[in-house]
Write a protein that holds these residues in place. Structure first.
Motif, PDB file in Angstrom:
ATOM      1  N   ALA A   1       0.849  -1.196   0.000  1.00 23.07           N
ATOM      2  CA  ALA A   1       0.000   0.000   0.000  1.00 23.07           C
ATOM      3  C   ALA A   1       0.880   1.239   0.000  1.00 23.07           C
ATOM      4  N   PHE A   2       0.508   2.222  -0.785  1.00 20.24           N
ATOM      5  CA  PHE A   2       1.345   3.401  -0.989  1.00 20.24           C
ATOM      6  C   PHE A   2       0.665   4.631  -0.389  1.00 20.24           C
ATOM      7  N   LEU A   3       1.351   5.278   0.537  1.00 20.71           N
ATOM      8  CA  LEU A   3       0.754   6.441   1.196  1.00 20.71           C
ATOM      9  C   LEU A   3       1.638   7.651   0.999  1.00 20.71           C
ATOM     10  N   GLU A   4       1.041   8.764   0.655  1.00 18.53           N
ATOM     11  CA  GLU A   4       1.801  10.003   0.505  1.00 18.53           C
ATOM     12  C   GLU A   4       0.968  11.136   1.080  1.00 18.53           C
ATOM     13  N   LEU A   5       1.605  12.026   1.840  1.00 21.09           N
ATOM     14  CA  LEU A   5       0.910  13.240   2.291  1.00 21.09           C
ATOM     15  C   LEU A   5       1.081  14.297   1.210  1.00 21.09           C
ATOM     16  N   SER A   6       0.043  15.080   0.976  1.00 24.81           N
ATOM     17  CA  SER A   6       0.194  16.165   0.003  1.00 24.81           C
ATOM     18  C   SER A   6      -0.217  17.489   0.626  1.00 24.81           C
ATOM     19  N   LEU A  31      -4.523   0.240   6.469  1.00 25.08           N
ATOM     20  CA  LEU A  31      -3.708   1.128   7.309  1.00 25.08           C
ATOM     21  C   LEU A  31      -4.615   2.033   8.137  1.00 25.08           C
ATOM     22  N   VAL A  32      -4.371   2.053   9.430  1.00 27.15           N
ATOM     23  CA  VAL A  32      -5.208   2.846  10.335  1.00 27.15           C
ATOM     24  C   VAL A  32      -4.375   4.014  10.876  1.00 27.15           C
ATOM     25  N   GLN A  33      -4.936   5.213  10.759  1.00 28.82           N
ATOM     26  CA  GLN A  33      -4.210   6.387  11.290  1.00 28.82           C
ATOM     27  C   GLN A  33      -4.103   6.274  12.806  1.00 28.82           C
ATOM     28  N   GLN A  34      -2.871   6.377  13.306  1.00 34.10           N
ATOM     29  CA  GLN A  34      -2.635   6.291  14.751  1.00 34.10           C
ATOM     30  C   GLN A  34      -2.504   7.672  15.374  1.00 34.10           C
ATOM     31  N   THR A  35      -1.577   8.452  14.845  1.00 32.63           N
ATOM     32  CA  THR A  35      -1.361   9.794  15.406  1.00 32.63           C
ATOM     33  C   THR A  35      -1.212  10.791  14.281  1.00 32.63           C
ATOM     34  N   LEU A  36      -1.572  12.028  14.613  1.00 32.04           N
ATOM     35  CA  LEU A  36      -1.338  13.160  13.720  1.00 32.04           C
ATOM     36  C   LEU A  36      -0.732  14.247  14.580  1.00 32.04           C
ATOM     37  N   SER A  37       0.339  14.857  14.115  1.00 29.06           N
ATOM     38  CA  SER A  37       0.841  16.011  14.866  1.00 29.06           C
ATOM     39  C   SER A  37       1.210  17.124  13.909  1.00 29.06           C
ATOM     40  N   THR A  92       7.740  27.624   9.781  1.00 30.17           N
ATOM     41  CA  THR A  92       7.646  26.373   9.027  1.00 30.17           C
ATOM     42  C   THR A  92       6.814  25.373   9.824  1.00 30.17           C
ATOM     43  N   TYR A  93       5.773  24.864   9.200  1.00 27.36           N
ATOM     44  CA  TYR A  93       4.839  23.945   9.857  1.00 27.36           C
ATOM     45  C   TYR A  93       5.021  22.539   9.290  1.00 27.36           C
ATOM     46  N   THR A  94       5.072  21.554  10.176  1.00 29.56           N
ATOM     47  CA  THR A  94       5.239  20.169   9.742  1.00 29.56           C
ATOM     48  C   THR A  94       4.024  19.345  10.152  1.00 29.56           C
ATOM     49  N   CYS A  95       3.464  18.662   9.161  1.00 29.02           N
ATOM     50  CA  CYS A  95       2.330  17.750   9.379  1.00 29.02           C
ATOM     51  C   CYS A  95       2.904  16.338   9.377  1.00 29.02           C
ATOM     52  N   GLN A  96       2.740  15.617  10.490  1.00 28.61           N
ATOM     53  CA  GLN A  96       3.263  14.244  10.553  1.00 28.61           C
ATOM     54  C   GLN A  96       2.153  13.268  10.936  1.00 28.61           C
ATOM     55  N   VAL A  97       2.034  12.204  10.149  1.00 26.72           N
ATOM     56  CA  VAL A  97       1.002  11.200  10.396  1.00 26.72           C
ATOM     57  C   VAL A  97       1.672   9.840  10.543  1.00 26.72           C
ATOM     58  N   THR A  98       1.220   9.053  11.516  1.00 23.93           N
ATOM     59  CA  THR A  98       1.666   7.654  11.591  1.00 23.93           C
ATOM     60  C   THR A  98       0.454   6.742  11.438  1.00 23.93           C
ATOM     61  N   TRP A  99       0.694   5.651  10.737  1.00 23.56           N
ATOM     62  CA  TRP A  99      -0.347   4.638  10.530  1.00 23.56           C
ATOM     63  C   TRP A  99       0.145   3.295  11.056  1.00 23.56           C
ATOM     64  N   ARG A 100      -0.802   2.422  11.406  1.00 22.95           N
ATOM     65  CA  ARG A 100      -0.463   1.060  11.809  1.00 22.95           C
ATOM     66  C   ARG A 100      -0.992   0.114  10.731  1.00 22.95           C
ATOM     67  N   ASP A 101      -0.165  -0.825  10.302  1.00 23.46           N
ATOM     68  CA  ASP A 101      -0.641  -1.757   9.269  1.00 23.46           C
ATOM     69  C   ASP A 101      -1.111  -3.069   9.898  1.00 23.46           C
ATOM     70  N   ILE A 107       4.045   3.121  10.169  1.00 18.25           N
ATOM     71  CA  ILE A 107       4.579   3.866   9.034  1.00 18.25           C
ATOM     72  C   ILE A 107       4.386   5.344   9.361  1.00 18.25           C
ATOM     73  N   ALA A 108       5.407   6.157   9.152  1.00 19.66           N
ATOM     74  CA  ALA A 108       5.278   7.600   9.431  1.00 19.66           C
ATOM     75  C   ALA A 108       5.653   8.398   8.184  1.00 19.66           C
ATOM     76  N   LYS A 109       4.899   9.464   7.935  1.00 22.17           N
ATOM     77  CA  LYS A 109       5.214  10.365   6.820  1.00 22.17           C
ATOM     78  C   LYS A 109       5.060  11.787   7.328  1.00 22.17           C
ATOM     79  N   GLU A 110       5.816  12.709   6.711  1.00 24.07           N
ATOM     80  CA  GLU A 110       5.607  14.118   7.075  1.00 24.07           C
ATOM     81  C   GLU A 110       5.857  15.022   5.879  1.00 24.07           C
ATOM     82  N   ILE A 111       5.201  16.186   5.893  1.00 27.86           N
ATOM     83  CA  ILE A 111       5.484  17.233   4.907  1.00 27.86           C
ATOM     84  C   ILE A 111       5.589  18.562   5.649  1.00 27.86           C
TER      85      ILE A 111
END
Length: 196
Positions: A1-6, A31-37, A92-101, A107-111
């Motif tokens: 599964a492919f996840l990208e924040l935009s 994939l279930v969203q666990q945290t967002l910061s 500068t603002y950073t959006c970070q999301v973690t998911w649990r598979d 899995i964590a991604k940020e922009i």
């Protein structure tokens, strides 16, 4: 599964107005969203503004309290809404999301998005006449009000056309009032609006 924040790399907001910092992904089945910061880095300091986890939504920096939120019940939309922008919000603002598979791994991604906060120049003002209009009987009272929009504070100055096209300064303030008009008050008046 492919996840990208935009989301955009830069965004401009207007002082005293609100803005949304976009951050989104397309939900993927297992994939279930666990945290967002959301974290912000300003000139001097950085810190987490907003966190969403199992226990709910938390605003962690007092200067953002009651001013930030993230949409609820909008899967994949984790954009940050900031109300009543301050000049000090720029940074500068950073959006970070973690998911649990499904295997329980994370899995964590940020922009990151750079926020500029700008002021808006005062618009050309309009003049509103009192309820009697612009032709008023002698002895009556009336007023003219100058109105402009733009970033506060806006200051106003009133002038009257004098001989040889010279402008005579009358007063500052949005309203020019006459308690009792005399025929000699007839003439051409104009106002000027200015902000920082």
């Amino acid at each position: 599964a492919f996840l990208e924040l935009s989301g955009p790399s830069e965004i401009k907001g207007v002082w005293k107005e609100s803005i949304t910092l976009p951050c989104a992904y397309v939900p993927v089945e297992d994939l279930v969203q666990q945290t967002l910061s959301w974290t912000a880095a300003h000139d001097k300091d950085s810190g987490t503004i907003f966190r969403r986890d199992d226990s709910g939504d938390h605003v962690l920096l007092s200067e953002y309290r009651d001013r930030v939120s993230v949409p609820k019940d909008a899967p994949g939309n984790v954009s940050l809404l900031i109300l009543n922008l301050e000049i000090s919000d720029r940074g500068t603002y950073t959006c970070q999301v973690t998911w649990r598979d499904s295997n329980n791994s994370l899995i964590a991604k940020e922009i990151t998005t750079k926020l500029e906060v700008v002021k808006v120049a005062a618009t050309k003002p309009i003049i509103r006449a009192g309820e009697l209009g612009l032709t008023v009987a002698a002895g009556a009272g009336t007023s003219l009000t100058c109105e402009a929009s733009g970033s506060p504070p806006i200051s106003y100055r009133w002038f009257r056309s004098g001989p040889a096209g010279r402008a005579v300064f009358l007063s500052s303030g949005a309203e020019l009032a006459w308690p009792s008009l005399r025929p000699s008050d007839s003439g051409t008046y104009f106002c000027e609006a200015e902000n920082r």
